[in-house]
Design a protein around this motif. Structure first.
Motif, PDB file in Angstrom:
ATOM      1  N   LEU A 109     -10.755   1.324   6.580  1.00 14.14           N
ATOM      2  CA  LEU A 109      -9.728   1.392   5.584  1.00 14.14           C
ATOM      3  C   LEU A 109      -9.392  -0.040   4.890  1.00 14.14           C
ATOM      4  O   LEU A 109      -9.234  -0.219   3.719  1.00 14.14           O
ATOM      5  CB  LEU A 109      -8.410   1.694   6.247  1.00 14.14           C
ATOM      6  CG  LEU A 109      -7.068   2.533   5.393  1.00 14.14           C
ATOM      7  CD1 LEU A 109      -7.683   3.340   4.363  1.00 14.14           C
ATOM      8  CD2 LEU A 109      -5.809   2.738   6.260  1.00 14.14           C
ATOM      9  N   VAL A 110      -9.155  -1.024   5.768  1.00 17.57           N
ATOM     10  CA  VAL A 110      -9.007  -2.378   5.215  1.00 17.57           C
ATOM     11  C   VAL A 110     -10.191  -2.842   4.240  1.00 17.57           C
ATOM     12  O   VAL A 110      -9.756  -3.232   3.017  1.00 17.57           O
ATOM     13  CB  VAL A 110      -8.936  -3.526   6.229  1.00 17.57           C
ATOM     14  CG1 VAL A 110      -8.909  -5.144   5.631  1.00 17.57           C
ATOM     15  CG2 VAL A 110      -7.470  -3.177   6.816  1.00 17.57           C
ATOM     16  N   PRO A 111     -11.569  -2.937   4.490  1.00 16.93           N
ATOM     17  CA  PRO A 111     -12.495  -3.075   3.512  1.00 16.93           C
ATOM     18  C   PRO A 111     -12.403  -2.518   2.102  1.00 16.93           C
ATOM     19  O   PRO A 111     -12.792  -2.894   1.106  1.00 16.93           O
ATOM     20  CB  PRO A 111     -13.806  -3.074   4.295  1.00 16.93           C
ATOM     21  CG  PRO A 111     -13.532  -2.936   5.746  1.00 16.93           C
ATOM     22  CD  PRO A 111     -12.019  -2.564   5.660  1.00 16.93           C
ATOM     23  N   ALA A 112     -11.994  -1.119   2.367  1.00 20.47           N
ATOM     24  CA  ALA A 112     -11.802   0.018   0.973  1.00 20.47           C
ATOM     25  C   ALA A 112     -10.568  -0.760   0.214  1.00 20.47           C
ATOM     26  O   ALA A 112     -10.825  -0.922  -1.089  1.00 20.47           O
ATOM     27  CB  ALA A 112     -11.550   1.230   1.476  1.00 20.47           C
ATOM     28  N   ILE A 113      -9.638  -1.203   0.894  1.00 20.64           N
ATOM     29  CA  ILE A 113      -8.448  -1.610   0.172  1.00 20.64           C
ATOM     30  C   ILE A 113      -8.767  -3.086  -0.467  1.00 20.64           C
ATOM     31  O   ILE A 113      -8.461  -3.015  -1.517  1.00 20.64           O
ATOM     32  CB  ILE A 113      -7.195  -1.552   1.160  1.00 20.64           C
ATOM     33  CG1 ILE A 113      -6.618  -0.263   1.666  1.00 20.64           C
ATOM     34  CG2 ILE A 113      -6.082  -2.538   0.562  1.00 20.64           C
ATOM     35  CD1 ILE A 113      -5.702  -0.204   2.623  1.00 20.64           C
ATOM     36  N   ASP A 114      -9.396  -3.725   0.521  1.00 19.41           N
ATOM     37  CA  ASP A 114      -9.689  -5.057  -0.168  1.00 19.41           C
ATOM     38  C   ASP A 114     -10.648  -4.638  -1.502  1.00 19.41           C
ATOM     39  O   ASP A 114     -10.703  -5.602  -2.439  1.00 19.41           O
ATOM     40  CB  ASP A 114     -10.730  -5.821   0.744  1.00 19.41           C
ATOM     41  CG  ASP A 114      -9.709  -6.499   1.940  1.00 19.41           C
ATOM     42  OD1 ASP A 114      -8.541  -6.910   1.411  1.00 19.41           O
ATOM     43  OD2 ASP A 114     -10.267  -6.977   2.891  1.00 19.41           O
ATOM     44  N   THR A 115     -11.618  -3.912  -1.415  1.00 12.87           N
ATOM     45  CA  THR A 115     -12.693  -3.577  -2.552  1.00 12.87           C
ATOM     46  C   THR A 115     -11.959  -3.128  -3.576  1.00 12.87           C
ATOM     47  O   THR A 115     -11.981  -3.503  -4.863  1.00 12.87           O
ATOM     48  CB  THR A 115     -13.622  -2.584  -2.035  1.00 12.87           C
ATOM     49  OG1 THR A 115     -14.525  -3.164  -1.184  1.00 12.87           O
ATOM     50  CG2 THR A 115     -14.591  -2.274  -3.473  1.00 12.87           C
ATOM     51  N   SER A 129      -0.857   5.630 -12.956  1.00 17.62           N
ATOM     52  CA  SER A 129       0.179   4.398 -12.744  1.00 17.62           C
ATOM     53  C   SER A 129      -0.413   3.001 -12.554  1.00 17.62           C
ATOM     54  O   SER A 129       0.271   1.985 -12.737  1.00 17.62           O
ATOM     55  CB  SER A 129       0.710   4.746 -11.125  1.00 17.62           C
ATOM     56  OG  SER A 129      -0.189   4.390 -10.307  1.00 17.62           O
ATOM     57  N   GLY A 130      -1.841   3.089 -12.826  1.00 18.40           N
ATOM     58  CA  GLY A 130      -2.455   1.736 -13.094  1.00 18.40           C
ATOM     59  C   GLY A 130      -2.814   1.149 -11.603  1.00 18.40           C
ATOM     60  O   GLY A 130      -3.026  -0.099 -11.825  1.00 18.40           O
ATOM     61  N   ARG A 131      -2.500   1.776 -10.597  1.00 14.10           N
ATOM     62  CA  ARG A 131      -2.760   1.042  -9.300  1.00 14.10           C
ATOM     63  C   ARG A 131      -4.211   1.109  -8.869  1.00 14.10           C
ATOM     64  O   ARG A 131      -4.959   1.968  -9.139  1.00 14.10           O
ATOM     65  CB  ARG A 131      -1.795   1.655  -8.127  1.00 14.10           C
ATOM     66  CG  ARG A 131      -0.352   1.799  -8.567  1.00 14.10           C
ATOM     67  CD  ARG A 131       0.291   0.064  -8.808  1.00 14.10           C
ATOM     68  NE  ARG A 131       1.400   0.108  -9.368  1.00 14.10           N
ATOM     69  CZ  ARG A 131       1.947  -0.122 -10.747  1.00 14.10           C
ATOM     70  NH1 ARG A 131       1.092  -0.306 -11.676  1.00 14.10           N
ATOM     71  NH2 ARG A 131       3.235  -0.058 -10.816  1.00 14.10           N
ATOM     72  N   ALA A 132      -4.799   0.081  -8.166  1.00 10.78           N
ATOM     73  CA  ALA A 132      -5.858   0.401  -7.356  1.00 10.78           C
ATOM     74  C   ALA A 132      -5.883   1.482  -6.511  1.00 10.78           C
ATOM     75  O   ALA A 132      -4.755   2.391  -6.234  1.00 10.78           O
ATOM     76  CB  ALA A 132      -6.340  -0.939  -6.610  1.00 10.78           C
ATOM     77  N   LEU A 133      -7.076   2.146  -6.320  1.00 13.23           N
ATOM     78  CA  LEU A 133      -6.942   3.541  -5.711  1.00 13.23           C
ATOM     79  C   LEU A 133      -8.237   3.533  -4.489  1.00 13.23           C
ATOM     80  O   LEU A 133      -9.401   3.153  -4.825  1.00 13.23           O
ATOM     81  CB  LEU A 133      -7.563   4.483  -6.677  1.00 13.23           C
ATOM     82  CG  LEU A 133      -7.616   5.960  -6.247  1.00 13.23           C
ATOM     83  CD1 LEU A 133      -6.384   6.651  -5.700  1.00 13.23           C
ATOM     84  CD2 LEU A 133      -8.193   6.745  -7.621  1.00 13.23           C
ATOM     85  N   VAL A 134      -7.604   4.156  -3.373  1.00 11.71           N
ATOM     86  CA  VAL A 134      -8.536   4.519  -2.418  1.00 11.71           C
ATOM     87  C   VAL A 134      -8.319   5.819  -1.970  1.00 11.71           C
ATOM     88  O   VAL A 134      -7.335   6.342  -1.972  1.00 11.71           O
ATOM     89  CB  VAL A 134      -8.463   3.411  -1.369  1.00 11.71           C
ATOM     90  CG1 VAL A 134      -9.098   4.209   0.175  1.00 11.71           C
ATOM     91  CG2 VAL A 134      -8.644   2.193  -1.403  1.00 11.71           C
ATOM     92  N   ILE A 147       1.046  -1.249   0.056  1.00 10.68           N
ATOM     93  CA  ILE A 147      -0.129  -0.024   0.003  1.00 10.68           C
ATOM     94  C   ILE A 147       0.882   1.435  -0.056  1.00 10.68           C
ATOM     95  O   ILE A 147       1.804   1.380   0.862  1.00 10.68           O
ATOM     96  CB  ILE A 147      -0.846   0.230   1.226  1.00 10.68           C
ATOM     97  CG1 ILE A 147      -1.477  -1.215   1.460  1.00 10.68           C
ATOM     98  CG2 ILE A 147      -1.743   1.119   1.071  1.00 10.68           C
ATOM     99  CD1 ILE A 147      -2.272  -1.720   0.478  1.00 10.68           C
ATOM    100  N   ALA A 148       0.837   1.989  -0.874  1.00  8.18           N
ATOM    101  CA  ALA A 148       1.564   3.348  -1.027  1.00  8.18           C
ATOM    102  C   ALA A 148       0.452   4.452  -0.536  1.00  8.18           C
ATOM    103  O   ALA A 148      -0.610   4.771  -0.963  1.00  8.18           O
ATOM    104  CB  ALA A 148       1.831   3.743  -2.534  1.00  8.18           C
ATOM    105  N   LEU A 149       1.060   5.207   0.651  1.00 10.76           N
ATOM    106  CA  LEU A 149       0.344   6.339   1.426  1.00 10.76           C
ATOM    107  C   LEU A 149       0.988   7.534   0.485  1.00 10.76           C
ATOM    108  O   LEU A 149       2.143   7.763   0.487  1.00 10.76           O
ATOM    109  CB  LEU A 149       0.377   6.551   2.598  1.00 10.76           C
ATOM    110  CG  LEU A 149      -0.043   5.410   3.502  1.00 10.76           C
ATOM    111  CD1 LEU A 149       0.441   5.816   4.885  1.00 10.76           C
ATOM    112  CD2 LEU A 149      -1.427   5.270   3.440  1.00 10.76           C
ATOM    113  N   ILE A 150       0.215   8.166  -0.578  1.00  9.89           N
ATOM    114  CA  ILE A 150       0.722   9.473  -1.057  1.00  9.89           C
ATOM    115  C   ILE A 150      -0.414  10.595  -0.986  1.00  9.89           C
ATOM    116  O   ILE A 150      -1.640  10.549  -0.422  1.00  9.89           O
ATOM    117  CB  ILE A 150       0.660   9.173  -2.601  1.00  9.89           C
ATOM    118  CG1 ILE A 150      -0.747   8.559  -3.215  1.00  9.89           C
ATOM    119  CG2 ILE A 150       1.661   7.982  -3.026  1.00  9.89           C
ATOM    120  CD1 ILE A 150      -0.599   8.586  -4.783  1.00  9.89           C
TER     121      ILE A 150
END
Length: 489
Positions: free
Chosen positions: A388-394, A336-341, A229-232
């Motif tokens: 935060l975790v459910p959002a990242i999982d989604t 960057s093509g990464r998943a996004l939250v 997980i990248a925090l930006i």
């Protein structure tokens, strides 16, 4: 065949299609008159790995930005006849002889610019480490300096392929200046005039020989390993505070002064009963001045952290108006093509009036990423950290989603029948068929009878999301147009 590409990235042979699905897809292609070799090329391109990265390095004022502009074919990198010029972006996409790659325009190097962590060694080592190949620019009219020699030593230690560019060779009379650079021991110096374009084609041919077709995937981990997980976010938005809160201890320095964090700090964190690898990155500033070398390279490191991550959690400070900086960072994550939250921090500070305006800012400014999961948190108090975790999982689930070719083409057939492309110039292009060439993020290749307008492509993407989800993930869409020729019998 004409190519109309929105974007395309990462996958093995035939994209990621299995043998049976690939055979089914090729039969569709033959029926519509597409050449099988061209079809395979389209799938390979859409399913290709991340673009190789070329770093352009050198001392101040040797012509790096001018060369970058020449390589990318447009004036984006700011150029002035003095060292230390401000520029907004550092990474660009380029193409030469049909091959695409990324170009990183690095800052000029001087010994101990700030007397702390902006030395030549620190800057050069990072720029080279993050690249797949290097163009080392030397001013041929000046010759090799002590700084150039120091860079050469770093390049040798790094072991990356290097193309030596002898810049400012504006005519045959300057060729001898370039020849003196053989003494650097990096092989043949390529005489170039970045300003006039002289010799750049030959140099780029050599660059393509040096760069890999596609580097190994850098994001993700081995099966079963912790997700990255990248925090930006922009400086002082609360990234380090958030990391400390989820880790339940002071893992990284937190200070009111913006820009405390310089390097990405990888931390294994237990959250929601699982282990995650969080990368706390330096804040991205809207304008990064080259003389402030630490901030300049913090921006580069943030880009590298995104490359290694699977999910980008973008922190936005709700106590302030959503800024152009925030929007640029969101765009950087999407590109960057990464998943996004989207994590809206300092939620505990909101009053009713600010909340009213914030919702309107989100609707107006972040409408293009309304597919991203949103969490309202407070890094200071720990409010809603459990969300935060459910959002990242989604987001990860959407990022890894796949639609079978048969199901996709049934959907496309119904879509085209009910909402055909507008007629333009007496012609009405049709989407003939398509396939999903890859995941992480989902990458689709559509084959059409004519050029599809950008608005219609956005419509297709929107309907894809409505039908199949992809919540939390960008979608990359390529369109191939059939050549005007008789249908094959």
């Amino acid at each position: 065949m004409n190519d109309q590409t929105i974007s395309g990235d990462g996958a093995p042979e035939h994209g990621e299609l299995g043998d049976a699905e690939f055979a089914e897809f090729m039969e569709l292609a033959r029926e519509e008159g597409f050449d099988p070799e061209e079809i395979e090329g389209a799938l390979d391109e859409a399913g290709h790995g991340p673009l190789p990265v070329l770093a352009v390095i050198g001392r101040p004022n040797v012509g790096k930005s001018t060369l970058v502009n020449r390589i990318i074919g447009r004036r984006e990198a700011v150029v002035e006849d003095r060292p230390g010029v401000t520029r907004d972006r550092v990474t660009y996409e380029a193409e030469w002889s049909g091959r695409r790659f990324k170009v990183v325009d690095t800052g000029g190097w001087e010994q101990d610019v700030l007397g702390i962590d902006a030395s030549v060694a620190a800057q050069a080592e990072y720029a080279v480490e993050a690249a797949d190949g290097v163009v080392f620019v030397v001013d041929a009219t000046v010759g090799a300096t002590d700084t150039d020699e120091a860079v050469v030593r770093l390049l040798r230690r790094a072991g990356k392929p290097v193309v030596l560019c002898a810049n400012k060779v504006d005519g045959p009379s300057r060729e001898a200046d370039a020849a003196y650079l053989w003494s650097l021991g990096l092989g043949e110096p390529h005489p170039v005039s970045a300003l006039h374009g002289r010799g750049t084609g030959d140099m780029l041919d050599e660059v393509l020989r040096a760069l890999p077709e596609a580097p190994a995937q850098t994001f993700g981990t081995a099966p079963g390993g912790p997700r990255r997980i990248a925090l930006i976010g922009r400086p002082n938005v609360g990234k380090s505070s958030l990391l400390n809160k989820v880790a339940h201890e002071e893992r990284v320095v937190v200070d009111e002064t913006a820009g405390t964090t310089r390097d990405p700090v990888d931390e294994l964190v237990e959250l929601g009963g699982r282990t995650w690898k969080f990368v706390d990155t330096a804040g991205i500033r809207r304008r990064v001045h080259l003389q402030a070398g630490a901030d300049y390279y913090a921006s580069l490191r943030t880009a590298a952290a995104l490359e290694k991550a699977e999910v980008a959690v973008v922190l936005i400070d709700v106590s302030e108006e959503i800024s152009s900086q925030d929007l640029r960072i969101v765009s950087m994550a999407v590109e960057s093509g990464r998943a996004l939250v989207l994590a809206f921090n300092k939620w505990d500070t909101l009053d009713d009036e600010r909340r009213f305006y914030l919702e309107r800012e989100i609707e107006k400014d972040l409408g293009q990423v309304r597919w991203a999961p949103r969490v309202n948190v407070s890094a200071r108090t720990g409010r809603h950290m459990e969300k935060l975790v459910p959002a990242i999982d989604t987001a990860l689930a959407g990022w890894e989603s796949r639609v079978p070719t048969g199901k996709l083409n049934s959907f496309l057939g119904e879509l085209v029948a009910s909402h055909p492309h507008p007629v333009r110039g007496g012609k009405q292009p049709r989407v003939l068929f398509g396939t999903q060439a890859g995941t992480k993020p989902p990458r689709f290749v559509l084959f059409a009878s004519g050029f599809l307008e950008a608005g219609y492509r956005r419509f297709i993407e929107r309907r894809l999301r409505e039908e199949f989800g992809f919540e939390g993930s960008p979608i990359q869409l390529s369109v191939r147009v059939r050549e005007k020729r008789g249908r094959k019998k």
